[in-house]
Design a protein around this motif. Structure first.
Motif, PDB file in Angstrom:
ATOM      1  N   LYS A  14      38.359  52.026  43.179  1.00 49.89           N
ATOM      2  CA  LYS A  14      37.124  52.012  43.966  1.00 49.89           C
ATOM      3  C   LYS A  14      37.420  51.738  45.425  1.00 49.89           C
ATOM      4  O   LYS A  14      38.317  50.978  45.766  1.00 49.89           O
ATOM      5  N   ALA A  15      36.615  52.346  46.270  1.00 47.88           N
ATOM      6  CA  ALA A  15      36.724  52.111  47.705  1.00 47.88           C
ATOM      7  C   ALA A  15      36.211  50.722  48.060  1.00 47.88           C
ATOM      8  O   ALA A  15      36.510  50.192  49.101  1.00 47.88           O
ATOM      9  N   ASP A  16      35.423  50.126  47.156  1.00 48.21           N
ATOM     10  CA  ASP A  16      34.879  48.792  47.410  1.00 48.21           C
ATOM     11  C   ASP A  16      35.981  47.758  47.559  1.00 48.21           C
ATOM     12  O   ASP A  16      35.816  46.766  48.244  1.00 48.21           O
ATOM     13  N   ALA A  17      37.114  47.972  46.911  1.00 50.47           N
ATOM     14  CA  ALA A  17      38.214  47.023  47.002  1.00 50.47           C
ATOM     15  C   ALA A  17      38.694  46.903  48.441  1.00 50.47           C
ATOM     16  O   ALA A  17      38.956  45.810  48.930  1.00 50.47           O
ATOM     17  N   SER A  18      38.783  48.027  49.136  1.00 50.04           N
ATOM     18  CA  SER A  18      39.217  47.973  50.534  1.00 50.04           C
ATOM     19  C   SER A  18      38.151  47.320  51.405  1.00 50.04           C
ATOM     20  O   SER A  18      38.459  46.630  52.363  1.00 50.04           O
ATOM     21  N   GLU A  19      36.874  47.547  51.076  1.00 44.16           N
ATOM     22  CA  GLU A  19      35.795  46.920  51.826  1.00 44.16           C
ATOM     23  C   GLU A  19      35.818  45.406  51.635  1.00 44.16           C
ATOM     24  O   GLU A  19      35.545  44.663  52.557  1.00 44.16           O
ATOM     25  N   GLU A  20      36.161  44.963  50.424  1.00 41.48           N
ATOM     26  CA  GLU A  20      36.242  43.519  50.163  1.00 41.48           C
ATOM     27  C   GLU A  20      37.351  42.895  50.983  1.00 41.48           C
ATOM     28  O   GLU A  20      37.214  41.800  51.498  1.00 41.48           O
ATOM     29  N   VAL A  21      38.474  43.598  51.126  1.00 39.33           N
ATOM     30  CA  VAL A  21      39.581  43.083  51.918  1.00 39.33           C
ATOM     31  C   VAL A  21      39.158  42.970  53.376  1.00 39.33           C
ATOM     32  O   VAL A  21      39.392  41.965  54.022  1.00 39.33           O
ATOM     33  N   SER A  24      36.774  40.119  53.769  1.00 38.24           N
ATOM     34  CA  SER A  24      37.384  38.796  53.695  1.00 38.24           C
ATOM     35  C   SER A  24      38.176  38.473  54.959  1.00 38.24           C
ATOM     36  O   SER A  24      38.453  37.312  55.235  1.00 38.24           O
ATOM     37  N   ASN A  25      38.586  39.492  55.719  1.00 37.49           N
ATOM     38  CA  ASN A  25      39.321  39.251  56.949  1.00 37.49           C
ATOM     39  C   ASN A  25      38.420  38.849  58.105  1.00 37.49           C
ATOM     40  O   ASN A  25      38.902  38.470  59.154  1.00 37.49           O
ATOM     41  N   LYS A  26      37.125  38.973  57.941  1.00 35.05           N
ATOM     42  CA  LYS A  26      36.196  38.620  59.005  1.00 35.05           C
ATOM     43  C   LYS A  26      36.129  37.110  59.174  1.00 35.05           C
ATOM     44  O   LYS A  26      36.129  36.365  58.204  1.00 35.05           O
ATOM     45  N   ARG A  27      36.028  36.697  60.443  1.00 37.11           N
ATOM     46  CA  ARG A  27      35.873  35.263  60.723  1.00 37.11           C
ATOM     47  C   ARG A  27      34.428  34.876  60.419  1.00 37.11           C
ATOM     48  O   ARG A  27      33.502  35.645  60.691  1.00 37.11           O
ATOM     49  N   GLU A  97      33.574  33.871  71.005  1.00 41.30           N
ATOM     50  CA  GLU A  97      33.236  32.500  71.415  1.00 41.30           C
ATOM     51  C   GLU A  97      32.858  31.630  70.208  1.00 41.30           C
ATOM     52  O   GLU A  97      33.245  30.475  70.125  1.00 41.30           O
ATOM     53  N   LEU A  98      32.106  32.209  69.282  1.00 39.82           N
ATOM     54  CA  LEU A  98      31.639  31.458  68.112  1.00 39.82           C
ATOM     55  C   LEU A  98      32.549  31.634  66.901  1.00 39.82           C
ATOM     56  O   LEU A  98      32.296  31.052  65.849  1.00 39.82           O
ATOM     57  N   LYS A  99      33.562  32.477  67.038  1.00 39.95           N
ATOM     58  CA  LYS A  99      34.526  32.750  65.957  1.00 39.95           C
ATOM     59  C   LYS A  99      33.820  33.164  64.667  1.00 39.95           C
ATOM     60  O   LYS A  99      34.090  32.631  63.590  1.00 39.95           O
ATOM     61  N   ASN A 100      32.901  34.113  64.816  1.00 43.95           N
ATOM     62  CA  ASN A 100      32.138  34.600  63.662  1.00 43.95           C
ATOM     63  C   ASN A 100      31.884  36.095  63.846  1.00 43.95           C
ATOM     64  O   ASN A 100      31.189  36.508  64.771  1.00 43.95           O
ATOM     65  N   ASP A 101      32.477  36.902  62.943  1.00 45.25           N
ATOM     66  CA  ASP A 101      32.356  38.357  63.051  1.00 45.25           C
ATOM     67  C   ASP A 101      31.127  38.913  62.351  1.00 45.25           C
ATOM     68  O   ASP A 101      30.927  40.120  62.311  1.00 45.25           O
ATOM     69  N   HIS A 102      30.300  38.068  61.807  1.00 41.82           N
ATOM     70  CA  HIS A 102      29.092  38.518  61.111  1.00 41.82           C
ATOM     71  C   HIS A 102      27.891  38.639  62.054  1.00 41.82           C
ATOM     72  O   HIS A 102      26.823  39.074  61.635  1.00 41.82           O
ATOM     73  N   ILE A 103      28.064  38.254  63.294  1.00 43.40           N
ATOM     74  CA  ILE A 103      26.964  38.297  64.267  1.00 43.40           C
ATOM     75  C   ILE A 103      26.600  39.746  64.562  1.00 43.40           C
ATOM     76  O   ILE A 103      27.465  40.589  64.805  1.00 43.40           O
ATOM     77  N   GLN A 104      25.296  40.036  64.543  1.00 42.71           N
ATOM     78  CA  GLN A 104      24.780  41.371  64.839  1.00 42.71           C
ATOM     79  C   GLN A 104      23.740  41.264  65.952  1.00 42.71           C
ATOM     80  O   GLN A 104      23.039  40.259  66.050  1.00 42.71           O
ATOM     81  N   LEU A 105      23.622  42.299  66.767  1.00 38.36           N
ATOM     82  CA  LEU A 105      22.633  42.349  67.837  1.00 38.36           C
ATOM     83  C   LEU A 105      21.704  43.531  67.619  1.00 38.36           C
ATOM     84  O   LEU A 105      22.150  44.601  67.217  1.00 38.36           O
TER      85      LEU A 105
END
Length: 148
Positions: A14-21, A24-27, A97-105
């Motif tokens: 599954k391609a989902d495995a690469s998406e999970e990796v 998981s690498n996101k801060r 600055e916030l060390k978080n890659d989940h931030i969206q604008l």
């Protein structure tokens, strides 16, 4: 032929495995609203020091923060391109600055209430009577005529 059958019968990767990796690498360092507000203000100051006054003005308006999604309210459609130029720099700055890659604008053009312009004395007086009902009583008692 048997080798071909074994390849066909193998379970799909599954391609989902690469998406999970990647996911998981996101801060994902947690941050408080105060820390976020300080980073936001610091970016505005940096923008102003670089001569980006219009962009800084957009960021000084209100914004809404819900978890990791920040909604910037833009006063009118004419300012949208200015914000779009600024979006990537702002997003990169906040994430680092916030060390978080989940931030969206995201941006939303806020609707401004359009009020009817009051031109004549009668229109102005009627508006004031709606705003202050005691004025109606005063008009009747004193026999005032706004058309004077």
């Amino acid at each position: 032929m048997n080798a071909l059958k074994s390849v066909i019968n193998q379970p799909e990767v599954k391609a989902d495995a690469s998406e999970e990796v990647i996911e998981s690498n996101k801060r994902s360092t947690p941050y408080t609203d105060d820390v976020f507000a300080a980073a936001w203000k610091k970016f505005i100051e940096i923008s102003e020091s670089q001569g980006k006054h219009q962009e800084a003005l957009i960021l000084k308006d209100e914004y809404a923060k819900e978890e990791h999604t920040i909604t910037v309210f833009i006063a009118n459609e004419a300012l949208e391109p200015s914000f779009e130029k600024l979006r990537t720099d702002l997003l990169e700055y906040l994430r680092n600055e916030l060390k978080n890659d989940h931030i969206q604008l995201r941006s939303v053009i806020k609707e401004i209430e359009k009020q009817k312009m009051l031109y004549t004395d009668k229109e102005k007086f009627e508006h004031l009577k709606r705003k202050y009902p005691a004025l109606k009583d005063l008009q009747e008692k004193l026999g005032l005529d706004p058309e004077f």
